[in-house]
Motif scaffolding. Sequence first.
Motif, PDB file in Angstrom:
ATOM      1  N   ASN A   1     -64.369 -58.876  62.749  1.00  0.00           N
ATOM      2  CA  ASN A   1     -64.063 -57.932  61.676  1.00  0.00           C
ATOM      3  C   ASN A   1     -64.925 -56.678  61.757  1.00  0.00           C
ATOM      4  O   ASN A   1     -65.050 -55.938  60.786  1.00  0.00           O
ATOM      5  CB  ASN A   1     -64.299 -58.607  60.319  1.00  0.00           C
ATOM      6  CG  ASN A   1     -65.755 -59.019  60.155  1.00  0.00           C
ATOM      7  OD1 ASN A   1     -66.415 -59.329  61.134  1.00  0.00           O
ATOM      8  ND2 ASN A   1     -66.237 -59.005  58.926  1.00  0.00           N
ATOM      9  N   LEU A   2     -65.508 -56.410  62.911  1.00  0.00           N
ATOM     10  CA  LEU A   2     -66.392 -55.252  63.035  1.00  0.00           C
ATOM     11  C   LEU A   2     -65.614 -53.944  63.072  1.00  0.00           C
ATOM     12  O   LEU A   2     -66.059 -52.928  62.542  1.00  0.00           O
ATOM     13  CB  LEU A   2     -67.243 -55.388  64.309  1.00  0.00           C
ATOM     14  CG  LEU A   2     -68.239 -54.263  64.592  1.00  0.00           C
ATOM     15  CD1 LEU A   2     -69.299 -54.196  63.497  1.00  0.00           C
ATOM     16  CD2 LEU A   2     -68.903 -54.470  65.957  1.00  0.00           C
ATOM     17  N   SER A   3     -64.454 -53.955  63.707  1.00  0.00           N
ATOM     18  CA  SER A   3     -63.691 -52.719  63.907  1.00  0.00           C
ATOM     19  C   SER A   3     -62.737 -52.465  62.750  1.00  0.00           C
ATOM     20  O   SER A   3     -62.032 -53.362  62.285  1.00  0.00           O
ATOM     21  CB  SER A   3     -62.892 -52.794  65.211  1.00  0.00           C
ATOM     22  OG  SER A   3     -63.757 -52.955  66.316  1.00  0.00           O
ATOM     23  N   GLY A   4     -62.748 -51.200  62.294  1.00  0.00           N
ATOM     24  CA  GLY A   4     -61.804 -50.782  61.269  1.00  0.00           C
ATOM     25  C   GLY A   4     -60.702 -49.945  61.897  1.00  0.00           C
ATOM     26  O   GLY A   4     -60.501 -49.954  63.112  1.00  0.00           O
ATOM     27  N   ALA A   5     -60.006 -49.208  61.077  1.00  0.00           N
ATOM     28  CA  ALA A   5     -58.905 -48.378  61.575  1.00  0.00           C
ATOM     29  C   ALA A   5     -59.461 -47.154  62.294  1.00  0.00           C
ATOM     30  O   ALA A   5     -60.496 -46.606  61.925  1.00  0.00           O
ATOM     31  CB  ALA A   5     -58.010 -47.957  60.417  1.00  0.00           C
ATOM     32  N   GLY A   6     -58.744 -46.739  63.335  1.00  0.00           N
ATOM     33  CA  GLY A   6     -59.091 -45.501  64.012  1.00  0.00           C
ATOM     34  C   GLY A   6     -60.483 -45.457  64.597  1.00  0.00           C
ATOM     35  O   GLY A   6     -61.189 -44.451  64.466  1.00  0.00           O
ATOM     36  N   LYS A   7     -60.920 -46.528  65.226  1.00  0.00           N
ATOM     37  CA  LYS A   7     -62.209 -46.617  65.898  1.00  0.00           C
ATOM     38  C   LYS A   7     -63.413 -46.570  64.963  1.00  0.00           C
ATOM     39  O   LYS A   7     -64.542 -46.339  65.389  1.00  0.00           O
ATOM     40  CB  LYS A   7     -62.349 -45.520  66.973  1.00  0.00           C
ATOM     41  CG  LYS A   7     -61.334 -45.625  68.093  1.00  0.00           C
ATOM     42  CD  LYS A   7     -61.607 -44.590  69.179  1.00  0.00           C
ATOM     43  CE  LYS A   7     -60.610 -44.718  70.332  1.00  0.00           C
ATOM     44  NZ  LYS A   7     -60.848 -43.729  71.403  1.00  0.00           N
TER      45      LYS A   7
ATOM     46  N   GLN B   1     -68.783 -50.735  53.966  1.00  0.00           N
ATOM     47  CA  GLN B   1     -69.031 -49.375  54.449  1.00  0.00           C
ATOM     48  C   GLN B   1     -68.172 -49.115  55.686  1.00  0.00           C
ATOM     49  O   GLN B   1     -68.163 -49.902  56.626  1.00  0.00           O
ATOM     50  CB  GLN B   1     -70.512 -49.207  54.806  1.00  0.00           C
ATOM     51  CG  GLN B   1     -71.466 -49.502  53.673  1.00  0.00           C
ATOM     52  CD  GLN B   1     -71.307 -48.540  52.521  1.00  0.00           C
ATOM     53  OE1 GLN B   1     -71.242 -47.330  52.716  1.00  0.00           O
ATOM     54  NE2 GLN B   1     -71.212 -49.086  51.309  1.00  0.00           N
ATOM     55  N   ASN B   2     -67.448 -48.019  55.654  1.00  0.00           N
ATOM     56  CA  ASN B   2     -66.565 -47.647  56.755  1.00  0.00           C
ATOM     57  C   ASN B   2     -67.185 -46.464  57.492  1.00  0.00           C
ATOM     58  O   ASN B   2     -67.218 -45.351  56.970  1.00  0.00           O
ATOM     59  CB  ASN B   2     -65.181 -47.288  56.212  1.00  0.00           C
ATOM     60  CG  ASN B   2     -64.146 -47.161  57.318  1.00  0.00           C
ATOM     61  OD1 ASN B   2     -64.436 -47.395  58.484  1.00  0.00           O
ATOM     62  ND2 ASN B   2     -62.934 -46.778  56.946  1.00  0.00           N
ATOM     63  N   LEU B   3     -67.691 -46.703  58.704  1.00  0.00           N
ATOM     64  CA  LEU B   3     -68.354 -45.650  59.466  1.00  0.00           C
ATOM     65  C   LEU B   3     -67.375 -45.060  60.478  1.00  0.00           C
ATOM     66  O   LEU B   3     -66.893 -45.743  61.377  1.00  0.00           O
ATOM     67  CB  LEU B   3     -69.576 -46.213  60.198  1.00  0.00           C
ATOM     68  CG  LEU B   3     -70.619 -46.927  59.325  1.00  0.00           C
ATOM     69  CD1 LEU B   3     -71.811 -47.372  60.176  1.00  0.00           C
ATOM     70  CD2 LEU B   3     -71.079 -46.040  58.181  1.00  0.00           C
TER      71      LEU B   3
ATOM     72  N   GLN C   1     -64.997 -41.350  69.408  1.00  0.00           N
ATOM     73  CA  GLN C   1     -65.571 -42.595  69.914  1.00  0.00           C
ATOM     74  C   GLN C   1     -66.285 -43.320  68.779  1.00  0.00           C
ATOM     75  O   GLN C   1     -66.938 -42.692  67.937  1.00  0.00           O
ATOM     76  CB  GLN C   1     -66.577 -42.325  71.039  1.00  0.00           C
ATOM     77  CG  GLN C   1     -65.951 -41.912  72.353  1.00  0.00           C
ATOM     78  CD  GLN C   1     -67.003 -41.790  73.444  1.00  0.00           C
ATOM     79  OE1 GLN C   1     -67.708 -40.787  73.541  1.00  0.00           O
ATOM     80  NE2 GLN C   1     -67.116 -42.813  74.265  1.00  0.00           N
ATOM     81  N   SER C   2     -66.143 -44.640  68.761  1.00  0.00           N
ATOM     82  CA  SER C   2     -66.844 -45.409  67.735  1.00  0.00           C
ATOM     83  C   SER C   2     -68.348 -45.332  67.973  1.00  0.00           C
ATOM     84  O   SER C   2     -68.812 -45.095  69.094  1.00  0.00           O
ATOM     85  CB  SER C   2     -66.382 -46.870  67.752  1.00  0.00           C
ATOM     86  OG  SER C   2     -66.956 -47.563  68.841  1.00  0.00           O
TER      87      SER C   2
END
Length: 280
Positions: A21-27, A85-87, A93-94
């Motif tokens: 679950n580390l990755s959110g939308a759009g990198k 928190q959405n970074l 690039q992530s």
Amino acid sequence: MPRVVPSQIIEYLHPRNRPMNLSGAGKSILISRLSVGYLSGLLRLIGEIPNEYFTISGQDYTNLILSIECIDSGIKRWYTDGSVQNLFPHNEQSLIELIYGALKKCPDMLPVPSTTELPFIDDENMRTNIRIDLSSATRSLHNGEWKAATVLAGSVCEALLFWAIPKAKDYNPANIKNSQGKNRRLDQLDLGAFINYGVDLKIITTGTRDIAQRARNYRNLIHPGRAQRAEQECDRSSAMTALAAAECIIKNLKMASEAPGGWELSKKQLDDDKSQYVSD
């Protein structure tokens, strides 16, 4: 404390080791109760890398610092209010990929600044690799790792002479022979032969030879059969002897490289460090 090197963090960041679950939308990356431990561990590991290993500069270093600070700030906000928190990515690039890309360019080993310089070696990779081995041998000595120090210092002696012998003023590859008198390539010889050729070609002194021959004898102990026959083991004295041999060879080669007529020690330089055991 265990030493942390960049490759450990590269492995830590491998996709198979990341929380699902580390990755959110759009990198973007998400900081939640399921990923905060992983990201906190990442920052701690980066903080334990010795400063000298950060050899990057420019945009790579900027990306690394930006990513670390963004993740650290996000973790602090999560601990404050508990909200996810959405970074967002930076330059498409992530933040994780930016850290990965920066650390990928950092070495796992570097010689400590106090390691003896090798200005006479014009091959940068060779020079760096030999200094890394010399630095590692010194570190092993300080850590009481006698066998590692002995073997590494012996390998430094071999590498130095292997590189320097073809530079000698009177070097002739047709003269390279083994103990049975058969022609051999230089890379087929052992440390003992390198030492003897170094003396014959006047790029090391007979005094250095005496020390280096002892290092050669100790280096042979890496072979279990030889160690058993000799009933000897690597110890503090073997480690110090091998390191002393390496430093003496470096000193001689530096002087030889400065000779105006080509790589060769002067008569005075040879006489000033003459063997104390035999007449040469």
